[in-house]
Design a protein around this motif. Sequence first.
Motif, PDB file in Angstrom:
ATOM      1  N   ALA A 325      -1.007  10.483   1.379  1.00 52.91           N
ATOM      2  CA  ALA A 325      -1.557   9.822   0.191  1.00 52.91           C
ATOM      3  C   ALA A 325      -2.320   8.545   0.510  1.00 52.91           C
ATOM      4  CB  ALA A 325      -0.428   9.518  -0.798  1.00 52.91           C
ATOM      5  N   ASN A 326      -2.108   7.986   1.690  1.00 52.93           N
ATOM      6  CA  ASN A 326      -2.713   6.700   2.024  1.00 52.93           C
ATOM      7  C   ASN A 326      -3.987   6.908   2.854  1.00 52.93           C
ATOM      8  OD1 ASN A 326      -3.385   4.118   2.857  1.00 52.93           O
ATOM      9  ND2 ASN A 326      -1.292   3.566   3.424  1.00 52.93           N
ATOM     10  N   PRO A 327      -5.152   6.558   2.323  1.00 54.41           N
ATOM     11  CA  PRO A 327      -6.395   6.776   3.074  1.00 54.41           C
ATOM     12  C   PRO A 327      -6.497   5.947   4.346  1.00 54.41           C
ATOM     13  CG  PRO A 327      -6.799   5.472   1.083  1.00 54.41           C
ATOM     14  CD  PRO A 327      -5.387   5.953   0.997  1.00 54.41           C
ATOM     15  N   LYS A 328      -5.642   4.945   4.475  1.00 54.40           N
ATOM     16  CA  LYS A 328      -5.660   4.129   5.684  1.00 54.40           C
ATOM     17  C   LYS A 328      -4.843   4.745   6.813  1.00 54.40           C
ATOM     18  CE  LYS A 328      -6.382  -0.261   3.251  1.00 54.40           C
ATOM     19  NZ  LYS A 328      -5.868  -1.624   3.015  1.00 54.40           N
ATOM     20  N   GLU A 329      -4.022   5.748   6.472  1.00 55.26           N
ATOM     21  CA  GLU A 329      -3.213   6.416   7.501  1.00 55.26           C
ATOM     22  C   GLU A 329      -4.060   7.450   8.241  1.00 55.26           C
ATOM     23  OE1 GLU A 329      -0.315   5.999   8.701  1.00 55.26           O
ATOM     24  OE2 GLU A 329       0.674   4.632   7.309  1.00 55.26           O
TER      25      GLU A 329
END
Length: 442
Positions: A325-329
Amino acid sequence: MTALSAKLNAVFPGRVVRKDLVQRVKKGTNVPTFVLEFLLARYCATDDPDEIEAGLQAVNETIQGNFVRPNESNAAQSLVQRNGSHKFIDKVRVVHKESEKRHWAEMENFGSKRIAINERHYRENQRLLEGGLWCEATIAYNSVEEDDYTFLIEDIRPIQISRFDFDAFVAGREKFTRDEWLDALLATIGLEPAELTSRQKFHYLTRLVPLVEQNYNLIELGPPGTGKSYAFSEFSPYATLISGGQTSTAILFYNKVRRQVGIIGYWDVVAFDEVGGMRIKDPGTVQILKDYMANDRFSLGTEVTAPASLAFLGNIYDSIKAVVANPKEDLLKPLPPEFDIAVIHRFHNYIPGWELPPNSSSLLTNEYGFITDYLAEALHFVNKHRNFYSAVKKRAELGDGFQGRDETAVYKTVAAFLKLLHPAGECSNAEFDEYVAYAVEG
């Protein structure tokens, strides 16, 4: 018995087996799956519960009396000498000895590499000369002192199929709908199709893609316990699984000292389990890997071309929900640091393993699927003898955003789906569009 199981039995008699019986027997033995399935197809080809129980007893008795374990080779040879002959289940290979101008049989667990064998046996079963076959072999003792061998093969019956009839396979496939055939493939793996969504079915099918499409680069990352390695460890004798640890140029690609091609030259698929734990000794190995993944060949003093596909399997131990869910991951975080962006660009498909359910008894089927060795031979045949890439390229309509490697990745994935689901090469426009959409996402 479901309608699909009944249809499989009618169309492919002797080529299917009840998959839950395999699990029941395998829990108590280390016998290869395809050996168990051969015996189950012989003794348990029925729906009658009493006959099945009697058949299971016969299978267990056969394994106890005839299967040779590696640490029992001395006892097995002694048994043949005492009794004069005995039937064993073992892997038999025939080797031509140039210096002696004759052939000798070797038995893997029986522990002898100098067994006399009649020429008709390896003429009738060509694969005895091509790496070997699991067989039921009746071994006799030779008491003639003047002879230069102690044992001889009196009779042999292959357990693995020695010849594959592709035309019969295709003719059988044509009697099934696409969805029926997809479910039959999943049941062969041991899965219950009714427990899976259409998308999950395609994910599981994609695990088989490297087995049918040459020089295909697959990656699957997800939580542990979803059966990532099964297709490469037990499903096909044409795949090999490297479990973590260290690897090197000499092992994978080419040994300069021995002047031998590495494992890349001997398998349809080389799979790397726990890829996050890979430790590459020689930094040059990654550059060779890049060359091979991009061009199907590499050069180490000599140029080598090989058809093997590569599969990279790894676990994501962080919170899946947080990572996805996290675009930074980074969804490729588990890969070793040596796998830079150039390696990543060479992957043809990424299976999102977090979308697949963890292994459980509810996922296992109680119905019929193909005998594993039979389907493995079918996949090996289409790998070597069928190429749908050009036909897919002509038929697919991709946008301007697809060029170079991305375009190739889509074509190769769709071509593999055709091999798996439509081995004759024909599918409807709706089915084709479905495969293209899945391949684009992958």
